[in-house]
Design an enzyme around this catalytic site. Structure first.
Site, mmCIF file in Angstrom:
data_model
loop_
_atom_site.group_PDB
_atom_site.id
_atom_site.type_symbol
_atom_site.label_atom_id
_atom_site.label_comp_id
_atom_site.label_asym_id
_atom_site.label_seq_id
_atom_site.Cartn_x
_atom_site.Cartn_y
_atom_site.Cartn_z
ATOM 1 C CG ASN A 4 -2.274 0.824 1.271
ATOM 2 O OD1 ASN A 4 -2.128 1.511 0.253
ATOM 3 N ND2 ASN A 4 -2.805 0.992 2.425
ATOM 4 C CD GLU A 30 -2.102 -0.781 -2.904
ATOM 5 O OE1 GLU A 30 -3.662 0.443 -3.307
ATOM 6 O OE2 GLU A 30 -2.479 -2.143 -2.045
ATOM 7 C CG ASP A 142 -4.309 -8.306 -2.771
ATOM 8 O OD1 ASP A 142 -4.898 -9.529 -2.511
ATOM 9 O OD2 ASP A 142 -4.136 -7.382 -2.683
ATOM 10 C CG ASN A 144 -7.700 -8.121 -4.016
ATOM 11 O OD1 ASN A 144 -7.774 -7.106 -3.336
ATOM 12 N ND2 ASN A 144 -7.117 -6.663 -5.129
ATOM 13 C CG ASP A 239 -3.997 -2.128 3.592
ATOM 14 O OD1 ASP A 239 -3.339 -2.694 3.225
ATOM 15 O OD2 ASP A 239 -5.511 -1.537 2.656
ATOM 16 C CG HIS A 240 -2.501 -6.144 2.058
ATOM 17 N ND1 HIS A 240 -2.860 -6.815 1.886
ATOM 18 C CD2 HIS A 240 -2.892 -5.712 2.023
ATOM 19 C CE1 HIS A 240 -3.809 -7.055 0.631
ATOM 20 N NE2 HIS A 240 -4.410 -5.576 0.937
#
Length: 249
Positions: A4, A30, A142, A144, A239-240
């Site tokens: 992120n 990301e 990720d 998702n 957040d990961h």
């Protein structure tokens, strides 16, 4: 690791775990940065091979692979990532192909969900062609999507949410049925409450209300080489959290 924003987590010193564990290959998703915006001395370990795939849109998406091994071939798979969002770094190490992937999120609208599903299918087709040519496959990133009910805290409440829709989970079934192993489950079985992503809302991480949407899959021919698969859920800054595997090759 889905970070992120690589510059943001670096500023928080949230990548110190990399110096502690010193992985031979590091995959970030990301990154939200162009290549010239990424400090080359972020880590103590010297990575000889650094590949950055930035999105066309600045400050968005992007993937990056750092390795002590020199790849024999690399690609950003623009036939799959047709919108140029910097979603894939493909690297070949002799007969092993590593994919660092930031799969699309389908929550925006039906059009975006359709793009996500096409991305999924095109990606699997490409992996299968490589396997037909004798390659072993490692897929990390990720995805998702949480695969099973055990992979998120509140499966019933999210049954109509992109990331846990039947059509998305069916693709993950298809991936497994094609001979790709979910390394964390292979090593750790049905451990509960093990997640890799938590919403920033409502203190979700503190309460461990999370999702396991970051994965390492390997083609089944590499199963005998798998020594460990882990989730470093104590590491904060995004957040990961990081996930990883140990392969003896």
């Amino acid at each position: 690791m889905e970070c992120n924003g690589v510059r943001a987590v670096a500023n928080k010193e949230a990548l110190k775990w990399i110096d502690e564990r010193q992985p031979d290959i590091l995959c970030l998703q990301e990154i939200k940065a162009l290549e010239d915006q990424i400090p080359k001395d972020m880590f103590e370990k010297e990575y000889q091979d650094i590949i950055v795939n930035s999105a066309i849109k600045k400050g968005y998406s992007g993937t990056m692979t750092w390795s002590i091994l020199q790849n024999s071939y690399n690609s950003t798979c623009l036939d799959i990532d047709t919108m140029g969002e910097g979603r894939i770094v493909e690297t070949h190490y002799d007969d092993i192909v590593l994919f660092n992937v930031y799969f699309p999120n389908g929550q925006k609208d039906e059009e975006r969900l359709a793009y996500k599903m096409k991305f999924y299918d095109d990606f699997l087709d490409y992996c299968e062609k490589l396997r037909e040519n004798g390659k072993s496959i490692i897929i990390c990133g990720d995805v998702n999507t949480a695969h099973k009910e055990i992979d998120l805290k509140n499966p019933k409440a999210n049954s109509k949410t992109s990331g846990f829709l039947p059509i998305e989970r069916e693709w993950m079934d298809k991936l497994v049925n094609h001979g790709y192993i979910d390394t964390f489950r292979y090593v750790n079985g049905d451990e509960i409450d093990r997640y890799s992503w938590w919403s920033y809302r409502s203190g979700a991480r503190l309460k461990n209300v999370g999702w396991r949407i970051d994965y390492f899959f390997i083609s089944e021919d590499l199963a005998e080489n798998l020594e460990d698969a882990f989730i470093l859920d104590y590491i904060e800054g995004s957040d990961h959290c990081p996930v990883g595997i140990k392969l003896s090759i």
